[in-house]
Design an enzyme around this catalytic site. Structure first.
Site, PDB file in Angstrom:
ATOM      1  N   PRO A   1       0.815  -1.214   0.000  1.00 19.46           N
ATOM      2  CG  PRO A   1      -0.083  -1.086   2.145  1.00 19.46           C
ATOM      3  CD  PRO A   1       0.592  -2.029   1.207  1.00 19.46           C
TER       4      PRO A   1
ATOM      5  CD  GLU B   1       1.829  -3.666  11.124  1.00 19.22           C
ATOM      6  OE1 GLU B   1       1.746  -2.430  11.024  1.00 19.22           O
ATOM      7  OE2 GLU B   1       0.854  -4.404  11.393  1.00 19.22           O
TER       8      GLU B   1
END
Length: 249
Positions: free
Chosen positions: A89, A116
């Protein structure tokens, strides 16, 4: 083209790549793919591919060793440096122009992240590209990898039935595509624009250009600002801006 996809969940991907246009592209030998579970490359006796982040914090981080080893194993026999794409992202926003760039490659390696995030050394020393399909976070990179594979493969020569289809897609020209209609000409009182039935290709082309401009102006003004418009397009755009109910013909 050959695409290697590194993923912890290969079962998520094969259904998409083995269907529709991508399946036909494989049948035509225009495209092939390989799914690599990088867990198979871990040296951890428990087959772990993640660990706690240094400095503390929430979540787990993908460790570099299995990812580096997996990429090195599948690229060692490639004659040229592989294009290695990291799905993240934080990456460069994926666009049609990027798809067109990647479609010129013979080989792509796409790494799907989880947890993560990645150990930063994967990003800094292994990936050649870091891409994001949008400003949101998914549980993993597989959906993004499928988006890239689909958008790139459809641009390969002879994959689409009509060779002009890809070149006139939304975003390929910088504008959103014009409206489309098919038979019947009158469906429940909703009619096809007269110009499309006229057989006058010059008028049809002008209608399509004007409608493409109007649709982009109405929905994505940000795209208009990035374009170098022709004199004719400028004139049409001025008419659109001056008349909210603008409708060519």
């Amino acid at each position: 083209m050959h695409i290697d996809i590194l993923t912890l969940f290969p079962e998520m991907v094969s259904g998409v790549l083995d269907a529709s246009i991508l399946k036909k592209a494989q049948d035509k030998e225009k495209f092939s793919y390989n799914l690599v579970n990088f867990r198979d490359y871990t040296e951890n006796k428990h087959q772990k591919v993640d660990d706690y982040p240094y400095g503390g914090g929430a979540g787990m981080v993908l460790t570099p060793q299995p990812v580096f080893d997996a990429v090195e194993a599948i690229t060692k026999d490639k004659g040229t440096k592989a294009r290695i794409i990291l799905m993240s992202p934080q990456g460069e926003p994926y666009t049609q122009q990027k798809a067109e760039e990647l479609a010129k490659e013979d080989s792509l390696v796409i790494i799907c992240g989880h947890y993560e995030g990645y150990d930063e050394r994967i990003r800094e020393h292994l990936a050649t590209d870091e891409l994001s399909i949008g400003d949101y976070v998914l549980t993993g990179g597989e959906l993004g990898a499928m988006v890239i594979a689909d958008s790139v493969v459809r641009l390969l020569p002879d994959v689409l039935g009509n060779t002009e289809s890809a070149s006139k897609d939304s975003f390929s020209t910088g504008l959103l595509e014009h409206p489309h209609y098919t038979r019947p000409a009158d469906f429940r009182g909703m009619t096809v624009p007269e110009v499309l039935l006229s057989g006058n290709h010059a008028r049809i082309d002008e209608w399509r250009i004007s409608q493409s401009l109007k649709r982009t102006y109405d929905r994505r003004k940000d795209l208009i600002n990035k374009l170098s418009l022709t004199e004719k397009q400028h004139k049409l755009l001025n008419e659109i801006e001056e008349n909210e109910n603008y409708k060519a013909y």
